[in-house]
Design a protein around this motif. Sequence first.
Motif, mmCIF file in Angstrom:
data_model
loop_
_atom_site.group_PDB
_atom_site.id
_atom_site.type_symbol
_atom_site.label_atom_id
_atom_site.label_comp_id
_atom_site.label_asym_id
_atom_site.label_seq_id
_atom_site.Cartn_x
_atom_site.Cartn_y
_atom_site.Cartn_z
ATOM 1 N N ASN A 43 0.813 -1.226 0.000
ATOM 2 C CA ASN A 43 0.000 0.000 0.000
ATOM 3 C C ASN A 43 0.842 1.270 0.000
ATOM 4 O O ASN A 43 0.337 2.344 -0.327
ATOM 5 N N ASN A 44 2.111 1.160 0.380
ATOM 6 C CA ASN A 44 2.998 2.331 0.397
ATOM 7 C C ASN A 44 3.676 2.575 -0.946
ATOM 8 O O ASN A 44 4.329 3.598 -1.126
ATOM 9 N N VAL A 45 3.542 1.643 -1.878
ATOM 10 C CA VAL A 45 4.198 1.779 -3.172
ATOM 11 C C VAL A 45 3.422 2.767 -4.032
ATOM 12 O O VAL A 45 2.229 2.620 -4.249
ATOM 13 N N LYS A 46 4.135 3.791 -4.533
ATOM 14 C CA LYS A 46 3.531 4.816 -5.400
ATOM 15 C C LYS A 46 3.633 4.423 -6.870
ATOM 16 O O LYS A 46 2.806 4.839 -7.675
ATOM 17 N N GLY A 47 4.678 3.661 -7.229
ATOM 18 C CA GLY A 47 4.839 3.261 -8.618
ATOM 19 C C GLY A 47 6.240 2.765 -8.896
ATOM 20 O O GLY A 47 7.061 2.619 -7.986
ATOM 21 N N VAL A 48 6.498 2.513 -10.183
ATOM 22 C CA VAL A 48 7.806 2.024 -10.619
ATOM 23 C C VAL A 48 8.445 3.037 -11.564
ATOM 24 O O VAL A 48 7.757 3.802 -12.242
ATOM 25 N N LEU A 49 9.757 3.005 -11.618
ATOM 26 C CA LEU A 49 10.507 3.881 -12.507
ATOM 27 C C LEU A 49 10.286 3.439 -13.951
ATOM 28 O O LEU A 49 10.455 2.266 -14.268
ATOM 29 N N VAL A 50 9.907 4.384 -14.831
ATOM 30 C CA VAL A 50 9.763 4.061 -16.252
ATOM 31 C C VAL A 50 10.725 4.860 -17.129
ATOM 32 O O VAL A 50 11.020 4.456 -18.247
ATOM 33 N N ALA A 51 11.219 6.003 -16.630
ATOM 34 C CA ALA A 51 12.159 6.803 -17.424
ATOM 35 C C ALA A 51 12.899 7.756 -16.505
ATOM 36 O O ALA A 51 12.453 8.051 -15.391
#
Length: 184
Positions: free
Chosen positions: A128-136
Amino acid sequence: MLSRLVTAVRSNAIARIVMLVALVFVVTYGGMAVASFMMRTESPIMVVPSTSMVPTLNVGDIVIIKGVDPKTITVGTIIVFQVPGGSINIIHRVVGIVNVGDTLAFVTQGDNRSTNPMPDPWSPVPENNVKGVLVARIPYIGYVTLALQGPLGIVLIAFLIFLMIALEYHSSRKKEAEPARPSN
C-alpha cells in the motif's frame, strides 16, 4: 461577450498580469493532474535528491513514475514508495519480496553500496505504500528544482514575478504614451 472580455484584458495591464499568472497555474497544476491520471499515481514526476541510487540515478535526475499492480513488481524493479510511518517518498530497488499476512511487502535498498550497505531499515515496505515504478529518467534537469527549494530559490522566484509585473507595467505605460495611428 467574449470579444469584450478579450478587449478589456488587452487594454488593462493588471488584467493581463492576472491572466498570465492564472494561465501559469492552470498549465502547471492541470499538467500534473493529467500526468497523475495517465500514469496512475499521485507522484508521476520526481527529482532524485540524494546519492543513494548512484550510479543508476544521480542527484538532479528527473524520474517518471507509473503506478502498477504491486503483484507485477519483481526483484530488481526500482520503486517509489512512502516510508512506512512517514511522509517521505523514496526511490530504491526491490531486493526481496515477502508476504506479510495476505499482502506483499518489498525489501528495498539503494544501489549506492557505500551509503546503503544493507537493506533499508524500514523494510519491508507494504504494498500500500508503493507509489509506482521507474519508467524513465531525464538526467540532471531536476537540479533547477532542487536549487529553487531553498531560500535563494524563493528569492529568485519572487524576483522573477516582480520582474514580470514590472515589464508588463512598463510595456503598458509605453503603449499608452504612443500616439494613436490613423487607420486607412
